[in-house]
Design a protein around this motif. Structure first.
Motif, PDB file in Angstrom:
ATOM      1  N   THR A   8      -6.547   3.538  -3.992  1.00  0.00           N
ATOM      2  CA  THR A   8      -5.554   3.528  -3.082  1.00  0.00           C
ATOM      3  C   THR A   8      -3.916   3.515  -3.534  1.00  0.00           C
ATOM      4  O   THR A   8      -3.814   1.908  -4.362  1.00  0.00           O
ATOM      5  N   LYS A   9      -3.566   4.516  -4.066  1.00  0.00           N
ATOM      6  CA  LYS A   9      -1.898   4.311  -4.334  1.00  0.00           C
ATOM      7  C   LYS A   9      -0.711   4.451  -3.187  1.00  0.00           C
ATOM      8  O   LYS A   9      -1.089   5.817  -2.705  1.00  0.00           O
ATOM      9  N   ARG A  19       0.485   8.282   0.192  1.00  0.00           N
ATOM     10  CA  ARG A  19      -0.714   8.109   0.557  1.00  0.00           C
ATOM     11  C   ARG A  19      -0.906   8.622  -1.353  1.00  0.00           C
ATOM     12  O   ARG A  19      -1.983  10.270  -0.872  1.00  0.00           O
ATOM     13  N   VAL A  20      -0.171   8.399  -2.592  1.00  0.00           N
ATOM     14  CA  VAL A  20      -0.713   9.924  -3.646  1.00  0.00           C
ATOM     15  C   VAL A  20      -2.691   9.221  -3.803  1.00  0.00           C
ATOM     16  O   VAL A  20      -2.889  10.646  -4.069  1.00  0.00           O
ATOM     17  N   ASN A  49      -1.150   5.885 -14.817  1.00  0.00           N
ATOM     18  CA  ASN A  49      -1.032   4.337 -14.570  1.00  0.00           C
ATOM     19  C   ASN A  49      -1.578   3.789 -14.337  1.00  0.00           C
ATOM     20  O   ASN A  49      -1.438   2.091 -15.006  1.00  0.00           O
ATOM     21  N   VAL A  50      -1.971   4.242 -13.595  1.00  0.00           N
ATOM     22  CA  VAL A  50      -3.434   2.899 -12.521  1.00  0.00           C
ATOM     23  C   VAL A  50      -4.216   2.604 -13.504  1.00  0.00           C
ATOM     24  O   VAL A  50      -4.921   1.412 -13.391  1.00  0.00           O
ATOM     25  N   LEU A  51      -5.400   3.341 -13.781  1.00  0.00           N
ATOM     26  CA  LEU A  51      -6.160   3.018 -14.482  1.00  0.00           C
ATOM     27  C   LEU A  51      -5.798   2.823 -15.972  1.00  0.00           C
ATOM     28  O   LEU A  51      -6.590   1.691 -16.366  1.00  0.00           O
ATOM     29  N   ALA A  57      -2.741  -0.563  -8.253  1.00  0.00           N
ATOM     30  CA  ALA A  57      -3.323   0.055  -7.039  1.00  0.00           C
ATOM     31  C   ALA A  57      -2.695  -0.937  -6.390  1.00  0.00           C
ATOM     32  O   ALA A  57      -2.752  -2.223  -5.721  1.00  0.00           O
ATOM     33  N   SER A  58      -2.210   0.428  -5.189  1.00  0.00           N
ATOM     34  CA  SER A  58      -2.671  -0.775  -3.637  1.00  0.00           C
ATOM     35  C   SER A  58      -3.532  -1.018  -3.118  1.00  0.00           C
ATOM     36  O   SER A  58      -4.034  -2.041  -2.050  1.00  0.00           O
ATOM     37  N   GLY A  59      -4.731  -0.574  -3.419  1.00  0.00           N
ATOM     38  CA  GLY A  59      -6.476  -1.459  -2.869  1.00  0.00           C
ATOM     39  C   GLY A  59      -7.257  -0.318  -3.569  1.00  0.00           C
ATOM     40  O   GLY A  59      -7.240  -0.039  -4.872  1.00  0.00           O
TER      41      GLY A  59
END
Length: 221
Positions: A8-9, A19-20, A49-51, A57-59
């Motif tokens: 989650t982000k 919640r993107v 960017n998260v990967l 990430a937020s979670g």
């Protein structure tokens, strides 16, 4: 090689929670070419960017090349240095460095000896037809030439995972074909390629194709 589970982000805005990415999961394998598309503003760049550990990430859980990603900044920097390379639509070259110095930089972080990294950078620039521009600064190069340098910078690292954000979006047909050729060479050598693009003509090249909708990756047959 790349495992994302329940990612989650969430961004807090004046209007409330945005919640993107919403419990998104993804599994990328060695030598696989995965394309992600979706409407503008749906969160594709956030996902990349998260990967790639450029953002947190937020979670959820993220694992790269068998290494669980936590909050240790040194571990994240080491993984980005050793396992990952990037090709961005905006090139992201360092303006004060020449083409050759930009290509050498990642090798320097890997502690490759100076003479060896010089030879490797020259070879990579030659592979993208930029051997005659080694000493040029980015502002002295056209957009297509800058992207060729950016591709050489990625290729020279022989990454385990290559992340691409609209790598052909601003290019002429010749430069786009060269960029794609080098990306496919990396894939064929075992690199996992994860690409964001709006260019649907690239879909036949992909092993798997996803659409990002409402924060989730939807496989497309």
């Amino acid at each position: 090689m790349l495992i994302a589970k329940d990612i989650t982000k969430i961004y807090q805005t004046a209007e409330g929670e945005n919640r993107v990415l919403d419990n998104l999961s993804f599994h990328g394998k060695k030598g696989e070419f995965c394309i992600v598309t979706g409407k503008s503003g749906c969160g594709k760049s956030t996902l990349l960017n998260v990967l790639s550990c450029l953002d947190t990430a937020s979670g959820g859980q993220l694992e790269i090349c068998g290494k669980p990603i936590g909050t240790d900044h040194r571990q994240i920097c080491r993984i980005r240095r050793e396992d990952i390379a990037f090709i961005f639509q905006g090139y992201n070259l360092i303006s004060s460095l020449t083409a050759q110095e930009n290509v050498e930089l990642g090798l320097k972080y890997k502690k490759i000896p100076r003479q060896k990294r010089k030879l490797l950078a020259e070879k990579a620039l030659c592979q993208v037809g930029m051997e005659h521009r080694c000493g040029y600064l980015p502002h002295q190069l056209s957009g297509g030439q800058q992207q060729r340098v950016a591709v050489a910078r990625a290729v020279v690292l022989q990454p385990k995972i290559l992340f691409c954000d609209e790598p052909t979006g601003n290019l002429d047909a010749e430069s786009a074909a060269l960029v794609l050729d080098k990306i496919m060479q990396l894939k064929n050598s075992g690199t996992l390629v994860v690409m964001i693009t709006h260019d649907l003509s690239l879909l036949p090249l992909a092993d798997r194709f996803f659409c990002l909708e409402k924060g989730k990756l939807m496989p497309v047959q």
